[in-house]
Design a protein around this motif. Structure first.
Motif, PDB file in Angstrom:
ATOM      1  N   LEU A 220     -15.547  -7.949   3.185  1.00 26.39           N
ATOM      2  CA  LEU A 220     -14.219  -7.804   3.236  1.00 26.39           C
ATOM      3  C   LEU A 220     -13.762  -7.426   4.561  1.00 26.39           C
ATOM      4  CD1 LEU A 220     -11.425  -7.480   1.787  1.00 26.39           C
ATOM      5  CD2 LEU A 220     -11.886  -5.211   1.262  1.00 26.39           C
ATOM      6  N   VAL A 221     -12.799  -8.314   5.181  1.00 24.37           N
ATOM      7  CA  VAL A 221     -12.226  -8.258   6.642  1.00 24.37           C
ATOM      8  C   VAL A 221     -10.829  -8.001   6.374  1.00 24.37           C
ATOM      9  CG1 VAL A 221     -12.021  -9.340   8.792  1.00 24.37           C
ATOM     10  CG2 VAL A 221     -14.020  -9.761   7.285  1.00 24.37           C
ATOM     11  N   LYS A 222     -10.253  -7.046   7.187  1.00 26.95           N
ATOM     12  CA  LYS A 222      -8.766  -6.621   7.307  1.00 26.95           C
ATOM     13  C   LYS A 222      -8.345  -6.765   8.392  1.00 26.95           C
ATOM     14  CE  LYS A 222      -9.184  -3.674   3.130  1.00 26.95           C
ATOM     15  NZ  LYS A 222      -9.095  -2.097   2.631  1.00 26.95           N
ATOM     16  N   LEU A 223      -6.959  -6.984   8.596  1.00 23.84           N
ATOM     17  CA  LEU A 223      -6.219  -6.374   9.757  1.00 23.84           C
ATOM     18  C   LEU A 223      -5.655  -5.211   9.270  1.00 23.84           C
ATOM     19  CD1 LEU A 223      -4.420  -9.677  10.980  1.00 23.84           C
ATOM     20  CD2 LEU A 223      -6.690  -8.595  11.922  1.00 23.84           C
ATOM     21  N   LEU A 224      -5.573  -3.917   9.957  1.00 22.48           N
ATOM     22  CA  LEU A 224      -4.899  -2.595   9.500  1.00 22.48           C
ATOM     23  C   LEU A 224      -4.018  -2.161  10.667  1.00 22.48           C
ATOM     24  CD1 LEU A 224      -6.634  -0.045   7.458  1.00 22.48           C
ATOM     25  CD2 LEU A 224      -5.066   0.673   9.341  1.00 22.48           C
ATOM     26  N   ASP A 225      -2.754  -2.278  10.187  1.00 19.12           N
ATOM     27  CA  ASP A 225      -1.795  -1.532  11.051  1.00 19.12           C
ATOM     28  C   ASP A 225      -1.092  -0.235  10.692  1.00 19.12           C
ATOM     29  OD1 ASP A 225       0.383  -0.817  12.749  1.00 19.12           O
ATOM     30  OD2 ASP A 225       1.667  -2.142  11.760  1.00 19.12           O
TER      31      ASP A 225
ATOM     32  N   ARG B 177       0.960  -1.125   0.004  1.00 19.28           N
ATOM     33  CA  ARG B 177       0.031  -0.057  -0.191  1.00 19.28           C
ATOM     34  C   ARG B 177       0.764   1.237   0.000  1.00 19.28           C
ATOM     35  NH1 ARG B 177      -5.298  -0.040   0.753  1.00 19.28           N
ATOM     36  NH2 ARG B 177      -4.897   1.729  -0.843  1.00 19.28           N
ATOM     37  N   PHE B 178       0.131   2.367  -0.318  1.00 17.66           N
ATOM     38  CA  PHE B 178       0.607   3.715  -0.058  1.00 17.66           C
ATOM     39  C   PHE B 178       1.481   4.064   0.872  1.00 17.66           C
ATOM     40  CE2 PHE B 178      -3.421   4.910   0.363  1.00 17.66           C
ATOM     41  CZ  PHE B 178      -3.196   5.718   1.311  1.00 17.66           C
ATOM     42  N   TYR B 179       0.912   3.645   2.068  1.00 12.35           N
ATOM     43  CA  TYR B 179       1.156   4.366   3.388  1.00 12.35           C
ATOM     44  C   TYR B 179       1.988   3.013   4.305  1.00 12.35           C
ATOM     45  CZ  TYR B 179      -2.931   1.756   5.308  1.00 12.35           C
ATOM     46  OH  TYR B 179      -3.629   0.909   5.514  1.00 12.35           O
ATOM     47  N   ARG B 180       2.627   3.264   5.277  1.00 10.03           N
ATOM     48  CA  ARG B 180       3.600   2.601   6.085  1.00 10.03           C
ATOM     49  C   ARG B 180       2.765   1.835   6.947  1.00 10.03           C
ATOM     50  NH1 ARG B 180       6.450   7.270   6.213  1.00 10.03           N
ATOM     51  NH2 ARG B 180       6.266   7.206   8.537  1.00 10.03           N
ATOM     52  N   GLY B 181       3.090   0.541   7.316  1.00  9.53           N
ATOM     53  CA  GLY B 181       2.803  -0.220   8.501  1.00  9.53           C
ATOM     54  C   GLY B 181       2.953  -1.630   8.065  1.00  9.53           C
ATOM     55  N   GLY B 182       2.489  -2.579   9.116  1.00 11.73           N
ATOM     56  CA  GLY B 182       2.455  -3.927   8.984  1.00 11.73           C
ATOM     57  C   GLY B 182       3.220  -4.785  10.034  1.00 11.73           C
TER      58      GLY B 182
ATOM     59  N   PHE C  99      11.377  -7.017   4.276  1.00 16.22           N
ATOM     60  CA  PHE C  99      10.308  -6.276   4.648  1.00 16.22           C
ATOM     61  C   PHE C  99      10.359  -4.514   4.288  1.00 16.22           C
ATOM     62  CE2 PHE C  99       7.116  -4.377   7.781  1.00 16.22           C
ATOM     63  CZ  PHE C  99       6.050  -4.907   7.333  1.00 16.22           C
ATOM     64  N   ASP C 100       9.423  -4.249   3.470  1.00 14.77           N
ATOM     65  CA  ASP C 100       9.433  -2.955   2.990  1.00 14.77           C
ATOM     66  C   ASP C 100       8.710  -1.764   3.589  1.00 14.77           C
ATOM     67  OD1 ASP C 100       6.840  -3.471   2.428  1.00 14.77           O
ATOM     68  OD2 ASP C 100       7.010  -3.825   0.117  1.00 14.77           O
ATOM     69  N   ASP C 101       7.913  -2.067   4.896  1.00 16.06           N
ATOM     70  CA  ASP C 101       7.151  -1.293   5.760  1.00 16.06           C
ATOM     71  C   ASP C 101       6.071  -0.507   4.967  1.00 16.06           C
ATOM     72  OD1 ASP C 101       7.803  -0.985   8.441  1.00 16.06           O
ATOM     73  OD2 ASP C 101       9.971  -0.285   8.141  1.00 16.06           O
ATOM     74  N   HIS C 102       5.665  -1.365   3.846  1.00 10.63           N
ATOM     75  CA  HIS C 102       4.413  -0.958   3.195  1.00 10.63           C
ATOM     76  C   HIS C 102       3.279  -1.965   3.200  1.00 10.63           C
ATOM     77  CE1 HIS C 102       5.130   3.363   1.943  1.00 10.63           C
ATOM     78  NE2 HIS C 102       6.501   2.923   2.305  1.00 10.63           N
ATOM     79  N   ARG C 103       3.371  -2.844   4.038  1.00 10.40           N
ATOM     80  CA  ARG C 103       2.277  -3.795   4.124  1.00 10.40           C
ATOM     81  C   ARG C 103       1.372  -3.716   5.511  1.00 10.40           C
ATOM     82  NH1 ARG C 103       3.371  -6.576  -0.783  1.00 10.40           N
ATOM     83  NH2 ARG C 103       5.336  -5.615  -1.302  1.00 10.40           N
ATOM     84  N   PRO C 104       0.614  -2.734   5.390  1.00 10.70           N
ATOM     85  CA  PRO C 104      -0.052  -2.113   6.572  1.00 10.70           C
ATOM     86  C   PRO C 104      -1.648  -3.008   6.745  1.00 10.70           C
ATOM     87  CG  PRO C 104      -0.404  -0.716   5.058  1.00 10.70           C
ATOM     88  CD  PRO C 104       0.451  -1.583   4.625  1.00 10.70           C
TER      89      PRO C 104
END
Ligand SMILES: [Zn+2]
Length: 364
Positions: free
Chosen positions: A92-97, A13-18, A33-38
């Motif tokens: 649609l279900v997500k985990l979001l960090d 994704r365009f924003y950081r997290g994960g 890990f690219d820190d863009h898997r939020p």
């Protein structure tokens, strides 16, 4: 069929997290890990609107859930669901960090989506906070009524005033928030969510410049004025805001609804807490997210699956009724009820009677 443990599905994704997703799942951070898997898209048959179009969940055998569902929709979804949605899982279900604050955005409702985006689904969503840094916050709804010109000016400016125009509040583990389509919102850094949504990726990115989002994608390929017309310009009163909020972790029974009643038209979330008593629920397509403990999920067709914190599981309809036992708690995410679900015993909920006709516009 049997309940299936879902592997991680984290499109870029365009924003950081994960990192919190990896920690919650008990997985090491990969060297690459690219820190863009939020976001972890659980049992998803939905694709990203842009950013490469990923998002489809894979099953352990390697095929997509979408293909498995298309091959046996009755087995996966059951007759009541299919009468309402045909072969569409409707969820649609997500985990979001949120590794950084997300941009202020809003989602179209069903009417807008049908008219402009050729979809029966808009994107009402709900947040269930699994963890939050101290002082972590979210933003939802305009504090004062806004004209179209005022919103357009704030969008043009692309500065901090757009965020300041929204209600801001702290969240902590156990909070739940319903975000009706049309309401502008943002999730702050340090918030880790379980998110339920209508199954689309339609986001009108009112704030986009500092996130490098292309204008075409920010407006869903529509004229900017048309896209911005999906935003609810009315003030969100404190009274309405309080009715969009609940707690999911203060249960006192084995099966309890977790979201405000107005969510039911879009999706359902029940907390199954086997620490009180065995949690028995009817057959149905669902995504189980296990925040706490260790136990077992049994099916009325003879299946048994050990479950533990950090797991996510999809249950097909045809595996039968489900019983969760042990020192374990799970959140069961489901699509909205089929048309004849009135025969199902409803889960107990704490906010029954909390209805207000003046809110109905947010849910249509
Ligand atoms: Zn959103």
């Amino acid at each position: 069929m049997m309940p299936i443990v879902l592997p991680r599905n984290t499109p870029r994704r365009f924003y950081r997290g994960g990192r919190k997703i990896l920690a919650w799942r008990g997985e090491a951070v990969p060297d690459t890990f690219d820190d863009h898997r939020p976001e972890d898209w659980l049992a998803s048959t939905t694709r990203l609107f842009a950013e490469g179009g990923d998002g489809l969940a894979l099953l352990p055998g390697g095929g997509t859930l979408a293909a498995a569902l298309a091959a046996d929709p009755a087995g996966w979804l059951g007759p009541a669901h299919m009468r309402r949605y045909a072969a569409d899982p409707g969820l649609l279900v997500k985990l979001l960090d949120a590794g950084e604050r997300l941009p202020v955005h809003a989602h179209p409702d069903r009417r807008f989506a049908a008219r402009h985006l050729h979809s029966r689904h808009g994107k009402t969503e709900a947040w269930m906070v699994l963890d939050a840094d101290p002082d972590a916050r979210v933003w939802l709804g305009f504090r004062s009524p806004m004209s179209s010109a005022e919103v357009a000016d704030l969008v043009e400016a692309q500065d901090h005033r757009l965020l300041q125009a929204l209600h801001e509040f702290r969240v902590s583990r156990g909070d739940a928030v319903l975000v009706p389509a049309g309401q502008p919102h943002a999730v702050g850094a340090g918030v880790f969510l379980l998110e339920l949504q209508e199954p689309t990726d339609f986001s009108v990115m009112l704030e986009h410049a500092r996130f490098g989002i292309h204008e075409d994608d920010a407006w869903l390929g529509l004229d900017p004025d048309v896209a911005q017309s999906c935003v609810d310009h009315a003030a969100l009163s404190h009274q309405r805001l309080s009715r969009l909020r609940s707690r999911w972790d203060t249960g006192w029974t084995a099966v309890q609804s977790a979201l405000p009643a107005k969510a039911d038209e879009f999706f359902r979330a029940d907390v199954l807490d086997a620490r009180f008593a065995d949690a028995e629920v009817e057959a149905g397509f669902s995504v189980l997210v296990v925040p706490d403990g260790t136990g077992e999920l049994a099916t009325s067709t003879g299946g048994r699956l050990p479950v533990h914190a950090g797991q996510t599981v999809v249950t097909p309809y045809s595996c039968g009724d489900l019983t969760l036992t042990g020192e374990v708690r799970a959140v069961r995410c489901r699509p909205a009820a089929g048309p004849d679900s009135r025969t199902d015993p409803p889960a107990l909920r704490k906010d029954d009677g909390d209805t207000n006709p003046s809110d109905s516009e947010a849910a249509t």
